[in-house]
Structures are given as structure tokens and as C-alpha cells.
Design an enzyme around this catalytic site. Sequence first.
Site, mmCIF file in Angstrom:
data_model
loop_
_atom_site.group_PDB
_atom_site.id
_atom_site.type_symbol
_atom_site.label_atom_id
_atom_site.label_comp_id
_atom_site.label_asym_id
_atom_site.label_seq_id
_atom_site.Cartn_x
_atom_site.Cartn_y
_atom_site.Cartn_z
ATOM 1 N N CYS A 130 0.849 -1.195 0.000
ATOM 2 C CA CYS A 130 0.000 0.000 0.000
ATOM 3 C C CYS A 130 0.888 1.250 0.000
ATOM 4 O O CYS A 130 1.564 1.500 -0.995
ATOM 5 C CB CYS A 130 -0.950 -0.050 1.203
ATOM 6 S SG CYS A 130 -2.177 1.278 1.257
ATOM 7 N N ASP A 168 -9.374 -3.165 -7.044
ATOM 8 C CA ASP A 168 -8.881 -2.110 -6.148
ATOM 9 C C ASP A 168 -9.522 -0.782 -6.546
ATOM 10 O O ASP A 168 -9.168 -0.189 -7.570
ATOM 11 C CB ASP A 168 -7.356 -2.020 -6.243
ATOM 12 C CG ASP A 168 -6.742 -1.134 -5.172
ATOM 13 O OD1 ASP A 168 -7.419 -0.208 -4.709
ATOM 14 O OD2 ASP A 168 -5.576 -1.387 -4.815
ATOM 15 N N HIS A 187 -7.973 -4.172 -2.991
ATOM 16 C CA HIS A 187 -6.788 -3.589 -2.363
ATOM 17 C C HIS A 187 -6.433 -4.405 -1.114
ATOM 18 O O HIS A 187 -7.294 -4.989 -0.475
ATOM 19 C CB HIS A 187 -7.080 -2.130 -1.981
ATOM 20 C CG HIS A 187 -5.870 -1.391 -1.510
ATOM 21 N ND1 HIS A 187 -4.863 -0.998 -2.365
ATOM 22 C CD2 HIS A 187 -5.506 -0.975 -0.262
ATOM 23 C CE1 HIS A 187 -3.933 -0.357 -1.671
ATOM 24 N NE2 HIS A 187 -4.298 -0.342 -0.395
#
Length: 297
Positions: A174, A231, A266
Site C-alpha cells: 500500500c 482495487d 486492495h
Amino acid sequence: MSSHVSDKPDTDFDSLLPPLTLDRRGFLVTSLAGGFAVAAGAVQAQTAIQTPTQGLVAGEVKIPVRDGDLPAYRAAPEGKRNAPVVLVIQEIFGVHEYIKDVCRRLAHLGYYAVAPEMFARQGDPSQIKDIPTLQREIVSKVSDEQVMADLDAVVAWAGQQGGDAKRLGITGFCWGGRITWLYAAHNPNLKAGVAWYGRLVGDTDPLHPAHPVDVAARLHAPVLGLYGGQDAGIPVTSINTMKDALGKGSPAAQASSFLLYKDAPHAFHADYRPSYRKAEAEAGWQRMQEWFAKSLR
């Protein structure tokens, strides 16, 4: 593996550090938090992986940087010198149990893994209760310049502690995925990077003057991007834009690659969160091992 400083690496890493302007208020965080970050939500105990420390030298360390000592988590094979060094870069939640466990997993594969707490000057991310506050109060205040300089210092330290800093890799998740791309354009001694769903494009500001797409053409090391097709924050269009930029760049840029797991959201590798997807996480981890083996072994 000895924990004392010995046998400095041939490369003068300090010469790679850019001029850095920091206030002198010191570090707000001087040790790592235990457990998992509050803002990450309820831990999925049934899936959270717990990797043992047997056969490893593992635990918290303090790494000298220009304005103090940076807390970090280190895991390395016990009794083995000159293991390839892999930097492990945190999510927005800091160096909590998940990131520590990733270091242990890498150490069991034979790597000297180090995860520095990149937010130590700005505050403790582990106790903030919600993501918007965390973004506003800590993450947005961490400059890319500061991060690059700290990572250079971590590499130098790892080389002094018995890791092989000439065989250097980086992986991040991330927020750390974005940093992985930036560091691949920053450090000419890097050999390989693996970016897990890091943001590629976005608005810039004085603390974040460039994003991965802006530095893609000048990568020093090839990066493998592991991304989720579902995502919501990183659309496939941004991945395609990044691919175009890489294709016009350095040999390392052109050797970079993406794997898109079309059904994954994600944070699909974050085994302690509801976003975890076991099949995609394990497949990505295997591809990361293969990617590092090409350049770091």
C-alpha cells in the site's frame, strides 16, 4: 549472527544521501507498537499468519539516522552472514505485527529483512482509531525526501550488521508499495523491488513532489507490481499509464512487470484484514520469491 557493527560495506552509502532538511524536535516514536494497528480494524484471527522466530535473529532494533535513532524490526537467519538485504516498507498503519511477520517470513527464506518505522518523527500510527485521521495527522506529513534518506541509512546499517547490502531488495505494501517504486528510482545499488498495490499516480505537493509514474523511466532496478483488479483506489487505467512510462525508460524500467489479480481488492495480502484473499496472496508471494531469486541470490 552478531549484532555488533563490523566489516563496513565497500559502498559508501552515506555519499548517496541527499541533502535533508529536518526539524530537530526528535522522534515522537522511539519504540515499535505491539499487536495490530487500531485503524486497520478488527483482526481476522482465523487467517492472520504467525511466523515463528525459531532459527532467526528477530526483534526490535534502533538504527542511527541523521537526527536520531529510528526504531525498526529486523529478522535474519541465525548464524548466517552476508544474507541479501530486503527492506520491508509498511502500510499506512506503521510497523505493526503484520509487517513484523512479513520480515520473519523473508528471514526464513534466507533474507536479512528490515522494516523501519517510517512515521517515527510524525507520531504513532498504531493507536489512531480511523484512517482519515491517520492520513491527515501523520501520513500526509511524511516527506518522500525523509523516507529516501532514512532507507539509505537503513541499508548502510544492515550492511554493517552482517547483511549483504550489495544484494539489496525492497518490498512494500500500500503506502509502502508507492515507496518501493520511488526507491527503485532513487538508489542505484538496488537490485530488485516488489510493490504490492502501491499508488502510481496522483496530485503532488512540496512533501511529495513526484509519484511512481513520474520517475518510472529512470528506475535503477526492475520492479514487480502486484495489484488487484478490484482495487477501487488504484484503477487499471493508472496501471496502464505506468506500463507506458516504464516502456519508454531505462533497461530496468523496461524489465519491470505487473501481475494483475483480476478478482482481488486492495490489500489482498493483508492476512489480518477482511480484504485478504488467500489464493492471490500466496500466488503473489511465490512470484515475489521468484523475482528476488533472479537478482539477489
